[in-house]
Enzyme design. Structure first.
Site, short mmCIF file in Angstrom:
data_model
loop_
_atom_site.label_atom_id
_atom_site.label_comp_id
_atom_site.label_asym_id
_atom_site.label_seq_id
_atom_site.Cartn_x
_atom_site.Cartn_y
_atom_site.Cartn_z
N ASP A 183 17.55 -0.26 38.08
CA ASP A 183 17.32 0.91 37.22
C ASP A 183 17.40 0.54 35.74
OD1 ASP A 183 16.79 3.57 36.74
OD2 ASP A 183 18.90 4.18 36.80
N ASN B 195 10.50 8.90 43.36
CA ASN B 195 9.78 8.36 42.19
C ASN B 195 8.28 8.65 42.26
OD1 ASN B 195 11.78 5.30 42.03
ND2 ASN B 195 12.09 7.23 40.94
C1 IPE Z 1 16.54 4.73 41.53
O1 IPE Z 1 16.35 4.95 40.17
C2 IPE Z 1 15.29 4.21 42.15
C3 IPE Z 1 14.90 2.86 41.75
C4 IPE Z 1 15.58 2.04 40.99
C5 IPE Z 1 13.65 2.39 42.30
P1 IPE Z 1 15.97 6.40 39.61
O2 IPE Z 1 15.81 6.23 38.14
O3 IPE Z 1 14.85 6.97 40.35
O4 IPE Z 1 17.30 7.23 39.95
P2 IPE Z 1 17.81 8.60 39.38
O5 IPE Z 1 16.67 9.57 39.43
O6 IPE Z 1 18.27 8.37 37.97
O7 IPE Z 1 18.94 8.98 40.27
C1 IPE Z 2 13.77 1.94 37.59
O1 IPE Z 2 13.65 2.19 36.24
C2 IPE Z 2 12.44 1.61 38.22
C3 IPE Z 2 11.84 2.74 38.94
C4 IPE Z 2 12.46 3.83 39.27
C5 IPE Z 2 10.44 2.64 39.31
P1 IPE Z 2 13.41 3.65 35.68
O2 IPE Z 2 11.95 3.85 35.53
O3 IPE Z 2 14.12 4.68 36.48
O4 IPE Z 2 14.08 3.50 34.25
P2 IPE Z 2 14.94 4.61 33.49
O5 IPE Z 2 16.03 5.03 34.42
O6 IPE Z 2 13.99 5.72 33.17
O7 IPE Z 2 15.44 3.89 32.30
MG MG Z 3 16.00 5.48 36.38
#
Ligand code: IPE
Ligand code: IPE
Ligand code: MG
Length: 232
Positions: A12, A60
């Site tokens: 993340d 996502n």
């Molecule tokens: C979790 O991250 C999913 C991945 C790293 C692929 P998210 O960014 O989707 O999680 P939340 O929404 O902050 O819980």
């Molecule tokens: C994790 O990074 C990767 C995916 C969920 C695809 P994020 O895209 O959630 O990054 P933040 O949490 O917005 O920084």
């Molecule tokens: Mg995230």
């Protein structure tokens, strides 16, 4: 140092990493994916047998179309070039998640990579794409029911996408949040959890070492006493 056999990573922070640098979110995802490939190589060289990385959750997929399309393009690129390189280095790759909802060309690339790497012995990289633990559990239960099998801890565990693999010993989440976000809910029953503020593109091998070192100091009991499990 006591090494985990199976490490899982919630990668993340890509979006915030990019935002802090006034870059598009997609650039964060690109850097994150590069980091993931190098990290897998590093982990397997160290002797870790299984690495599971959370690349895209079922939730996502409801992000803005542009971001999801960008991620799909990255998968296309990585399954064509980078993952192929890893397979040459004797790594096994498996995608966990509901791949049937992905564009057909990506499904094909995934199947090709899985087949080409099936004999790899250097380590297994599970890439979680359109993965959601609730979906996984419901899907596994329905499959067992359909096959007329009783639902037991063993049958359920082997019907999950990770069936046949050891459970994760260590789950790392980068990017500051302290939650599981629908990742490996069943498999994580006795995993050690490690949270770091570092955003995933900045999660260097040194940062990974910090997590491993932290893990090596943990006392796991699995519900028993220190004496029973031989903890000093
Ligand atoms: C979790 O991250 C999913 C991945 C790293 C692929 P998210 O960014 O989707 O999680 P939340 O929404 O902050 O819980
Ligand atoms: C994790 O990074 C990767 C995916 C969920 C695809 P994020 O895209 O959630 O990054 P933040 O949490 O917005 O920084
Ligand atoms: Mg995230």
């Amino acid at each position: 140092m006591k090494l985990p056999n199976h490490v899982a990573i919630i990668m993340d922070g890509n979006g915030r990493w990019a935002k802090e640098r006034l870059l598009p979110r997609g650039e964060g995802h690109r850097q994150g994916m590069n980091r993931m490939i190098d990290l897998a190589d590093y982990a397997f060289t160290k002797g870790i047998d299984y690495l599971t990385v959370y690349a895209l959750s079922t939730e996502n997929l409801s992000r803005p179309k542009e971001e999801v399309e960008g991620l799909f393009n990255l998968f296309r690129l990585y399954f064509t070039v980078n993952v192929k390189k890893m397979i040459k280095r004797n790594m096994r790759v498996k995608v966990i998640g509901d791949v049937s909802a992905l564009p057909e060309d990506i499904q094909k690339l995934i199947a090709q990579n899985e087949q080409a790497s099936a004999g790899g012995t250097r380590g297994c990289l599970n890439i979680a794409i359109n993965y959601g633990s609730r979906q996984e559990i419901v899907y596994a239960c329905n499959r067992l029911v359909k096959e007329g099998k009783e639902i037991t801890e063993e049958s359920l565990s082997s019907a999950l996408y990770t069936g046949g693999q050891p459970e994760p010993d260590l789950i790392i989440r980068t990017g500051r949040e302290k939650r599981i976000s629908n990742f490996l809910l069943y498999q994580a029953a006795y995993a050690e959890l490690y949270f770091t503020d570092v955003m995933f593109p900045d999660f260097t091998n040194e940062e990974f070492e910090k997590a491993l070192s932290d893990f090596s100091g943990r006392k796991r009991r699995f519900g028993k006493t220190d004496e029973q499990v031989g903890n000093a």
